[in-house]
Design a protein around this motif. Structure first.
Motif, PDB file in Angstrom:
ATOM      1  N   GLY A  14       0.800  -1.217   0.000  1.00  0.00           N
ATOM      2  CA  GLY A  14       0.000   0.000   0.000  1.00  0.00           C
ATOM      3  C   GLY A  14       0.828   1.259   0.000  1.00  0.00           C
ATOM      4  O   GLY A  14       0.344   2.338   0.360  1.00  0.00           O
ATOM      5  N   LYS A  15       2.068   1.151  -0.428  1.00  0.00           N
ATOM      6  CA  LYS A  15       2.991   2.288  -0.410  1.00  0.00           C
ATOM      7  C   LYS A  15       2.520   3.424  -1.315  1.00  0.00           C
ATOM      8  O   LYS A  15       2.407   4.578  -0.891  1.00  0.00           O
ATOM      9  N   THR A  16       2.235   3.088  -2.581  1.00  0.00           N
ATOM     10  CA  THR A  16       1.807   4.114  -3.523  1.00  0.00           C
ATOM     11  C   THR A  16       0.432   4.663  -3.163  1.00  0.00           C
ATOM     12  O   THR A  16       0.186   5.869  -3.260  1.00  0.00           O
ATOM     13  N   THR A  17      -0.472   3.798  -2.739  1.00  0.00           N
ATOM     14  CA  THR A  17      -1.789   4.251  -2.288  1.00  0.00           C
ATOM     15  C   THR A  17      -1.650   5.233  -1.136  1.00  0.00           C
ATOM     16  O   THR A  17      -2.344   6.256  -1.075  1.00  0.00           O
ATOM     17  N   THR A  18      -0.735   4.946  -0.229  1.00  0.00           N
ATOM     18  CA  THR A  18      -0.488   5.837   0.901  1.00  0.00           C
ATOM     19  C   THR A  18       0.080   7.170   0.422  1.00  0.00           C
ATOM     20  O   THR A  18      -0.365   8.239   0.867  1.00  0.00           O
ATOM     21  N   ALA A  19       1.046   7.127  -0.488  1.00  0.00           N
ATOM     22  CA  ALA A  19       1.656   8.361  -0.986  1.00  0.00           C
ATOM     23  C   ALA A  19       0.628   9.244  -1.682  1.00  0.00           C
ATOM     24  O   ALA A  19       0.555  10.460  -1.442  1.00  0.00           O
ATOM     25  N   ILE A  20      -0.196   8.650  -2.545  1.00  0.00           N
ATOM     26  CA  ILE A  20      -1.191   9.415  -3.302  1.00  0.00           C
ATOM     27  C   ILE A  20      -2.218  10.054  -2.377  1.00  0.00           C
ATOM     28  O   ILE A  20      -2.531  11.252  -2.483  1.00  0.00           O
ATOM     29  N   ASN A  21      -2.750   9.273  -1.460  1.00  0.00           N
ATOM     30  CA  ASN A  21      -3.846   9.780  -0.637  1.00  0.00           C
ATOM     31  C   ASN A  21      -3.375  10.728   0.455  1.00  0.00           C
ATOM     32  O   ASN A  21      -4.087  11.680   0.805  1.00  0.00           O
ATOM     33  N   LEU A  22      -2.185  10.518   0.985  1.00  0.00           N
ATOM     34  CA  LEU A  22      -1.653  11.494   1.932  1.00  0.00           C
ATOM     35  C   LEU A  22      -1.329  12.807   1.223  1.00  0.00           C
ATOM     36  O   LEU A  22      -1.580  13.894   1.767  1.00  0.00           O
ATOM     37  N   ALA A  23      -0.766  12.719   0.019  1.00  0.00           N
ATOM     38  CA  ALA A  23      -0.492  13.940  -0.756  1.00  0.00           C
ATOM     39  C   ALA A  23      -1.778  14.710  -1.019  1.00  0.00           C
ATOM     40  O   ALA A  23      -1.830  15.939  -0.900  1.00  0.00           O
ATOM     41  N   PRO A 147       4.943   2.487   5.126  1.00  0.00           N
ATOM     42  CA  PRO A 147       3.688   1.719   5.128  1.00  0.00           C
ATOM     43  C   PRO A 147       4.020   0.249   5.382  1.00  0.00           C
ATOM     44  O   PRO A 147       4.924  -0.307   4.765  1.00  0.00           O
ATOM     45  N   LEU A 148       3.308  -0.359   6.301  1.00  0.00           N
ATOM     46  CA  LEU A 148       3.622  -1.733   6.698  1.00  0.00           C
ATOM     47  C   LEU A 148       2.354  -2.570   6.671  1.00  0.00           C
ATOM     48  O   LEU A 148       1.399  -2.300   7.397  1.00  0.00           O
ATOM     49  N   GLN A 149       2.351  -3.574   5.807  1.00  0.00           N
ATOM     50  CA  GLN A 149       1.196  -4.455   5.678  1.00  0.00           C
ATOM     51  C   GLN A 149       1.068  -5.337   6.914  1.00  0.00           C
ATOM     52  O   GLN A 149       2.066  -5.829   7.455  1.00  0.00           O
ATOM     53  N   CYS A 150      -0.155  -5.524   7.375  1.00  0.00           N
ATOM     54  CA  CYS A 150      -0.395  -6.324   8.581  1.00  0.00           C
ATOM     55  C   CYS A 150      -0.387  -7.811   8.245  1.00  0.00           C
ATOM     56  O   CYS A 150      -1.411  -8.510   8.339  1.00  0.00           O
ATOM     57  N   GLU A 151       0.774  -8.311   7.850  1.00  0.00           N
ATOM     58  CA  GLU A 151       0.950  -9.729   7.560  1.00  0.00           C
ATOM     59  C   GLU A 151       2.265 -10.210   8.149  1.00  0.00           C
ATOM     60  O   GLU A 151       3.156  -9.404   8.475  1.00  0.00           O
ATOM     61  N   PHE A 152       2.423 -11.527   8.254  1.00  0.00           N
ATOM     62  CA  PHE A 152       3.536 -12.120   8.982  1.00  0.00           C
ATOM     63  C   PHE A 152       4.904 -11.667   8.482  1.00  0.00           C
ATOM     64  O   PHE A 152       5.774 -11.281   9.265  1.00  0.00           O
ATOM     65  N   PHE A 153       5.127 -11.694   7.166  1.00  0.00           N
ATOM     66  CA  PHE A 153       6.455 -11.392   6.638  1.00  0.00           C
ATOM     67  C   PHE A 153       6.794  -9.903   6.700  1.00  0.00           C
ATOM     68  O   PHE A 153       7.914  -9.502   6.406  1.00  0.00           O
ATOM     69  N   ALA A 154       5.853  -9.074   7.070  1.00  0.00           N
ATOM     70  CA  ALA A 154       6.097  -7.640   7.134  1.00  0.00           C
ATOM     71  C   ALA A 154       7.183  -7.302   8.150  1.00  0.00           C
ATOM     72  O   ALA A 154       8.013  -6.417   7.927  1.00  0.00           O
ATOM     73  N   LEU A 183       0.333   1.323   9.528  1.00  0.00           N
ATOM     74  CA  LEU A 183      -0.158  -0.044   9.343  1.00  0.00           C
ATOM     75  C   LEU A 183      -1.249  -0.045   8.276  1.00  0.00           C
ATOM     76  O   LEU A 183      -2.247   0.685   8.387  1.00  0.00           O
ATOM     77  N   THR A 184      -1.053  -0.846   7.238  1.00  0.00           N
ATOM     78  CA  THR A 184      -1.974  -0.870   6.099  1.00  0.00           C
ATOM     79  C   THR A 184      -2.580  -2.253   5.917  1.00  0.00           C
ATOM     80  O   THR A 184      -2.114  -3.236   6.489  1.00  0.00           O
TER      81      THR A 184
END
Length: 260
Positions: A14-23, A147-154, A183-184
């Motif tokens: 969700g890195k790009t989604t986070t960048a776009i929407n925060l901007a 941005p950090l996905q809420c999954e094990f390998f994160a 957390l995304t």
């Protein structure tokens, strides 16, 4: 101008989604915002409705010194939000820069040469890797948003990123600080999401934003329409979460006039 790199070497967080929407949220709050798309996939550019055929001066030309930041930046549909687009050419930049002196400081130099006052804040959307492009972004930035996905390998990926940050601090940019971890893709129906969130907070404490970004289909749909989710559907849970995250982020930022 405040400079924030949005980075995580793991893809699909969700890195790009986070960048776009925060901007977008920052622009809606009255900030003059620049988003630099530094990912060869160019998803941030697509998500803001910039057609590939119109990306004449991109972050590739900027990195190679073929244009200035002012020449590369273009307006978006969002008032007060400009973007430096990305093209597939950027994927070859790491090879082309091998012979250049201070190749890790190319983006920093391009931003530093920009006259003060055009933008209040710059977000850099990094590629999902820890190569030369991301190093350039970390050298140019003053703060890092993860941005950090809420999954094990994160958690494993976060450890690698933190090690890279320490190396960048030691060699290139001692002033780089972590603005926060967002957390995304949080799924309240999934016990694993809650466990990962608890583990990250136990590890990083106040560095983790209180706001969590839920899994939300509207966030996924918005890029195909060329607009941020905050415009596509500002009442969906994902948009509301990003607006809350933006408010929290603003509370951690210096005032534009105080930024370097």
């Amino acid at each position: 101008m405040i400079r924030i790199a949005v980075a995580n070497q793991k893809g699909g967080v969700g890195k790009t989604t986070t960048a776009i929407n925060l901007a977008t949220a920052l622009a809606a709050s009255g900030w003059k915002v620049l988003l630099i798309d530094f990912d060869p996939q160019g998803n941030a550019s697509t998500g803001l409705g910039v057609e590939r055929a119109t990306r004449d001066r991109s972050s590739y030309e900027l990195l190679l010194g073929e244009c200035t930041l002012a020449e590369a930046a273009i307006a978006t549909r969002v008032p007060r939000l400009d973007i430096v687009t990305a093209t597939q050419d950027l994927s070859g930049a790491e090879i082309e820069l091998v012979e250049h002196e201070r190749r890790t400081h190319r983006l920093d130099a391009a931003i530093s040469n920009m006259p003060v006052g055009r933008w209040d804040i710059c977000l850099i959307d990094c590629p999902p890797s820890l190569g030369l492009l991301t190093i350039n972004a970390l050298v140019a930035a003053r703060m890092l948003l993860v941005p950090l996905q809420c999954e094990f390998f994160a958690l494993e990926g976060l450890s690698q990123l933190l090690q890279t940050i320490e190396r960048v601090r030691g060699r290139f940019n001692p002033g780089l600080s972590i603005l926060g971890v967002a957390l995304t893709m949080y799924d309240r129906r999934n016990r694993l999401s809650e466990q990962v969130a608890q583990d990250v907070r136990a590890c990083l404490g106040d560095a983790v934003f209180e706001t969590v970004i839920p899994r939300n289909v509207r966030l996924s749909e918005a890029p195909s329409h060329g607009v941020p989710a905050l415009i596509y559907d500002h009442r969906c849970p994902g948009s509301e979460a990003y607006m809350a995250l933006a408010r929290e982020l603003i509370g951690r930022l210096p005032k534009p006039a105080e930024a370097a």
